[in-house]
Structure formats: structure tokens, C-alpha cells
Design a protein around this motif. Structure first.
Motif, PDB file in Angstrom:
ATOM      1  N   LEU A  79      65.580 -26.315  28.066  1.00  0.00           N
ATOM      2  CA  LEU A  79      65.874 -24.896  28.181  1.00  0.00           C
ATOM      3  C   LEU A  79      64.600 -24.094  28.398  1.00  0.00           C
ATOM      4  O   LEU A  79      63.528 -24.467  27.910  1.00  0.00           O
ATOM      5  CB  LEU A  79      66.548 -24.388  26.895  1.00  0.00           C
ATOM      6  N   SER A  80      64.724 -22.991  29.114  1.00  0.00           N
ATOM      7  CA  SER A  80      63.678 -21.977  29.142  1.00  0.00           C
ATOM      8  C   SER A  80      64.050 -20.889  28.149  1.00  0.00           C
ATOM      9  O   SER A  80      65.211 -20.467  28.072  1.00  0.00           O
ATOM     10  CB  SER A  80      63.536 -21.376  30.551  1.00  0.00           C
ATOM     11  N   ILE A  81      63.056 -20.434  27.388  1.00  0.00           N
ATOM     12  CA  ILE A  81      63.285 -19.474  26.310  1.00  0.00           C
ATOM     13  C   ILE A  81      62.930 -18.073  26.795  1.00  0.00           C
ATOM     14  O   ILE A  81      62.089 -17.885  27.675  1.00  0.00           O
ATOM     15  CB  ILE A  81      62.429 -19.866  25.084  1.00  0.00           C
ATOM     16  N   GLU A  82      63.583 -17.076  26.198  1.00  0.00           N
ATOM     17  CA  GLU A  82      63.254 -15.691  26.517  1.00  0.00           C
ATOM     18  C   GLU A  82      61.760 -15.446  26.300  1.00  0.00           C
ATOM     19  O   GLU A  82      61.153 -16.010  25.388  1.00  0.00           O
ATOM     20  CB  GLU A  82      64.068 -14.743  25.638  1.00  0.00           C
ATOM     21  N   LYS A  99      53.903 -19.296  22.555  1.00  0.00           N
ATOM     22  CA  LYS A  99      53.149 -20.260  23.357  1.00  0.00           C
ATOM     23  C   LYS A  99      54.020 -21.418  23.876  1.00  0.00           C
ATOM     24  O   LYS A  99      53.514 -22.309  24.557  1.00  0.00           O
ATOM     25  CB  LYS A  99      51.996 -20.841  22.530  1.00  0.00           C
ATOM     26  N   PHE A 100      55.309 -21.390  23.561  1.00  0.00           N
ATOM     27  CA  PHE A 100      56.179 -22.524  23.888  1.00  0.00           C
ATOM     28  C   PHE A 100      57.408 -22.032  24.653  1.00  0.00           C
ATOM     29  O   PHE A 100      58.488 -21.853  24.078  1.00  0.00           O
ATOM     30  CB  PHE A 100      56.579 -23.266  22.614  1.00  0.00           C
ATOM     31  N   TYR A 126      57.973 -26.839  23.582  1.00  0.00           N
ATOM     32  CA  TYR A 126      56.996 -27.420  24.494  1.00  0.00           C
ATOM     33  C   TYR A 126      56.250 -26.283  25.196  1.00  0.00           C
ATOM     34  O   TYR A 126      56.827 -25.233  25.489  1.00  0.00           O
ATOM     35  CB  TYR A 126      57.671 -28.250  25.599  1.00  0.00           C
ATOM     36  N   THR A 127      54.998 -26.530  25.554  1.00  0.00           N
ATOM     37  CA  THR A 127      54.278 -25.568  26.395  1.00  0.00           C
ATOM     38  C   THR A 127      54.724 -25.670  27.844  1.00  0.00           C
ATOM     39  O   THR A 127      54.481 -24.751  28.643  1.00  0.00           O
ATOM     40  CB  THR A 127      52.758 -25.788  26.330  1.00  0.00           C
ATOM     41  N   SER A 128      55.359 -26.784  28.219  1.00  0.00           N
ATOM     42  CA  SER A 128      55.778 -26.991  29.605  1.00  0.00           C
ATOM     43  C   SER A 128      56.955 -27.946  29.633  1.00  0.00           C
ATOM     44  O   SER A 128      57.268 -28.599  28.628  1.00  0.00           O
ATOM     45  CB  SER A 128      54.629 -27.592  30.426  1.00  0.00           C
ATOM     46  N   PHE A 174      42.900 -23.468  23.091  1.00  0.00           N
ATOM     47  CA  PHE A 174      44.310 -23.073  23.058  1.00  0.00           C
ATOM     48  C   PHE A 174      44.712 -22.982  21.593  1.00  0.00           C
ATOM     49  O   PHE A 174      44.506 -23.916  20.825  1.00  0.00           O
ATOM     50  CB  PHE A 174      45.164 -24.113  23.780  1.00  0.00           C
ATOM     51  N   LYS A 175      45.297 -21.850  21.195  1.00  0.00           N
ATOM     52  CA  LYS A 175      45.698 -21.646  19.803  1.00  0.00           C
ATOM     53  C   LYS A 175      47.185 -21.349  19.720  1.00  0.00           C
ATOM     54  O   LYS A 175      47.757 -20.738  20.626  1.00  0.00           O
ATOM     55  CB  LYS A 175      44.899 -20.503  19.176  1.00  0.00           C
ATOM     56  N   PHE A 176      47.791 -21.769  18.613  1.00  0.00           N
ATOM     57  CA  PHE A 176      49.227 -21.543  18.422  1.00  0.00           C
ATOM     58  C   PHE A 176      49.530 -21.447  16.931  1.00  0.00           C
ATOM     59  O   PHE A 176      48.708 -21.807  16.069  1.00  0.00           O
ATOM     60  CB  PHE A 176      50.036 -22.691  19.040  1.00  0.00           C
ATOM     61  N   ASN A 177      50.733 -21.009  16.641  1.00  0.00           N
ATOM     62  CA  ASN A 177      51.228 -20.999  15.261  1.00  0.00           C
ATOM     63  C   ASN A 177      52.753 -21.025  15.302  1.00  0.00           C
ATOM     64  O   ASN A 177      53.368 -20.321  16.101  1.00  0.00           O
ATOM     65  CB  ASN A 177      50.757 -19.748  14.513  1.00  0.00           C
TER      66      ASN A 177
END
Length: 326
Positions: A240-243, A267-268, A287-289, A314-317
Motif C-alpha cells: 500500500l501507499s500511505i497518505e 519516513k515510510f 517501508y521507505t520504498s 537518515f533519521k526516523f522514529n
């Protein structure tokens, strides 16, 4: 008694770290030696992460339980891709393809841990490609991963940084595969809510077959649908692609009268939804991609294909917590 505690423990002879929030009656357990795996998260005597029966099973099936760290996520067709004029040949660990990377099963190095009122209970660990010549041979970038699990005020979070210490732009595709647990027979009373904007049509072998579009599934997920009503349950997988922007998913446990709130950040943009046929769990995988991204013809704007420049990070949370179900 302090609200927070970190306990050095063992599981089948291997060292683990237990993060405890006594006020929230929450406990998370992590095993650094096997992919920094979060393999248990219990709140008020309910298990919310699927745990394997033994450490031996986790070692040989590290993508099937807990919260595996995926780099890259999904499968890479024929275990090869091209990026920036260079060809990459990965280990064919799921013949003839590569699946989910090796970070999920390799030992991580703990660099800090502790517990206090200000920061909760936490563990920070590192995985540095520069220390693994066999991995540098197929991924020639000195990428350093520093991740921190933290349990504070009942919320379990993972924050992370990937630093590119090499001299070239590196291909970046990161994901997570949390197995959110339910009791046997409970699947028909667990509802999944995902801010899904579009569904990717998949080929017979599971790769993206065309650009994503809205579908009956995306509409159902926005409103919330039971696990047992998901396509091909159990064993079905949808991409799926997320909003756009920071997003939140939910698992609503009707029998427990609780909901798991999964804040995935921004970031995902891709989410894989999977119902595991080998355990009582559903996976909501950020996922990032898309998987196999560097072999696909889709634009980076929709596929998530990206590189991380030399010297950049690259940073995420993301985080999960449990709330009463109203």
C-alpha cells in the motif's frame, strides 16, 4: 520502586535486555545478538508482539517473529540490482532472490542502556558495515546504524539514524516487520486501521505490477477491517501507499477492549500488510520504498527509491502504545 527499570536477562542462554515501565505495567524485551530483535512487548498481561517458541527458532526464522529490522525490506529479484552505475549482487538467501537483508539476524553492539525518570528505560545499539567485510563485499558502503528502543510513559519507541560514512551515495531502502500478536481464535475480533491512499497491483510472484490506485481494500482499511476479512487470510500480502505526512495505524482488540496505536512518522510512505500463516499475528510493515525498488520502472515519487549522499544521515522514529478501546 522507580517507575522504570532495565533488567539484564537471558533467553535460552543468550543475553537479553528487558525494558520495564512499572506504572504502565508494560515490558519489552530485546535480544541484541540476533538482529537487535524486539521479540516481546507485553502490557497488562497481554502479549502484543508474536514471540517464537525458542531462540533456536528465531535464529533460523528471524523474519517470522518479533520486529525484524529489514535492510532492504522484501525481496530483491534474482538478488541483484543497479544503483548509481554500480551493480550490487546480494546473497541469494531465498533462492533465487534475496530477502529482507541480514541486519535482522546479525549481532548488534550495545553502546548504552539505562533507566531513569527523565528518559524511561532504553537500550541503544549499533551495527557498522565497516566491521563486517563479508557484507562490505556486496554492499560497499561504510553505513553505520544506531538505533534506540525506549519505553517511557507506556510508549515503546524506536528512533534511529543511518549514517553514510562512505565516499559515495548509497542506495537506501529500510523497513520493519512487526508481528502484532493476538490470541488463538481472536483474529475475528481484531480490526486493522491503516491510512491507505492506494494499493499496488502485484504480479503472481509478488512484485509491483503497475502504479498504485485506490481500491475497495484501501477504503476498508481507512474505516477499519477485521483481520479475518483481509484478502487471502491467512497468508495474504498487500502493498500500500500511505497518505502523505505523519501517519498512525491501529489494531483494535475488541475482546481485550484495547487498541494498539502505531505512530509510523513520515519516513515510510509504503506499507505492507501481511497475515502470518505460521503464527497468530498480523504484520503492518512500514517501508521507505516498495520492495525490489531499484529494479522497478516506477518514479521515485511513488516508489520511494532514494539514495543517501556521502556524509549524510537518515533519521526516523516510530512508536507503539496501548489505549482503552472506546
Amino acid at each position: 520502586m522507580s517507575q522504570y527499570e532495565i533488567i539484564n536477562s537471558e533467553w535460552d542462554g543468550e543475553s537479553t535486555l528487558r525494558l520495564v515501565d512499572h506504572h504502565a505495567q508494560a515490558e519489552a524485551e530485546i535480544i541484541p545478538a540476533v538482529g537487535l530483535h524486539l521479540f516481546r512487548f507485553d502490557v497488562r498481561n497481554h502479549a502484543y508482539i508474536a514471540k517464537p517458541a525458542s531462540l533456536a527458532e528465531l535464529r533460523v526464522k528471524s523474519s517470522r517473529y518479533g520486529v525484524p529490522i529489514l535492510f532492504p525490506p522484501g525481496r530483491v529479484k534474482l538478488a541483484a540490482f543497479s544503483f548509481g552505475g554500480r551493480e550490487y549482487r546480494l546473497p541469494a538467501n531465498r533462492e533465487p532472490d534475496h530477502a529482507h537483508g541480514e541486519l535482522r539476524e546479525r549481532p548488534w553492539k550495545v553502546i548504552a542502556s539505562g533507566a531513569d525518570a527523565a528518559g524511561g528505560a532504553f537500550v541503544s545499539a549499533e551495527f557498522d558495515f565497516a566491521e563486517h567485510p563479508d557484507m562490505l563485499a556486496y554492499y560497499p558502503h561504510a553505513a553505520c546504524f544506531r538505533f534506540t528502543y525506549r519505553l517511557k510513559d507506556g510508549t515503546l519507541s524506536l528512533s534511529g539514524e543511518i549514517a553514510n560514512r562512505s565516499g559515495q551515495t548509497m542506495p537506501l531502502s529500510l523497513g520493519f516487520h512487526p508481528y502484532f500478536a493476538f490470541a488463538k481464535g481472536e483474529a475475528g475480533r481484531v480490526r486493522v486501521v491503516i491510512p491507505a491512499a492506494a494499493e499496488w497491483p502485484l504480479s503472481a510472484d509478488g512484485y509491483a505490477a503497475a502504479e498504485p490506485a485506490s481500491s475497495p481494500l484501501t477504503a476498508a482499511l481507512q474505516e477499519g477491517t477485521l483481520v479475518t476479512e483481509l484478502p487471502n487470510y491467512p497468508g495474504g500480502s498487500q502493498m500500500l501507499s500511505i497518505e502523505p505526512g505523519p501517519q498512525t495505524c491501529e489494531l483494535q482488540y475488541e475482546a481485550r477492549r484495547t487498541k494498539l496505536v502505531y505512530d509510523i512518522g513520515d519516513k515510510f510512505p509504503i506499507h505492507v500488510l501481511f497475515t502470518a500463516p505460521w503464527t497468530e499475528a498480523v504484520s503492518l510493515e512500514p517501508y521507505t520504498s516498495i520492495m525490489n525498488v531499484f529494479n522497478e520502472p516506477f518514479s521515485p515519487e511513488i516508489s520511494g527509491a532514494q539514495g543517501l549522499a556521502a556524509g549524510e544521515a537518515f533519521k526516523f522514529n516510530w512508536s507503539i502504545h496501548i489505549e482503552p478501546l472506546q
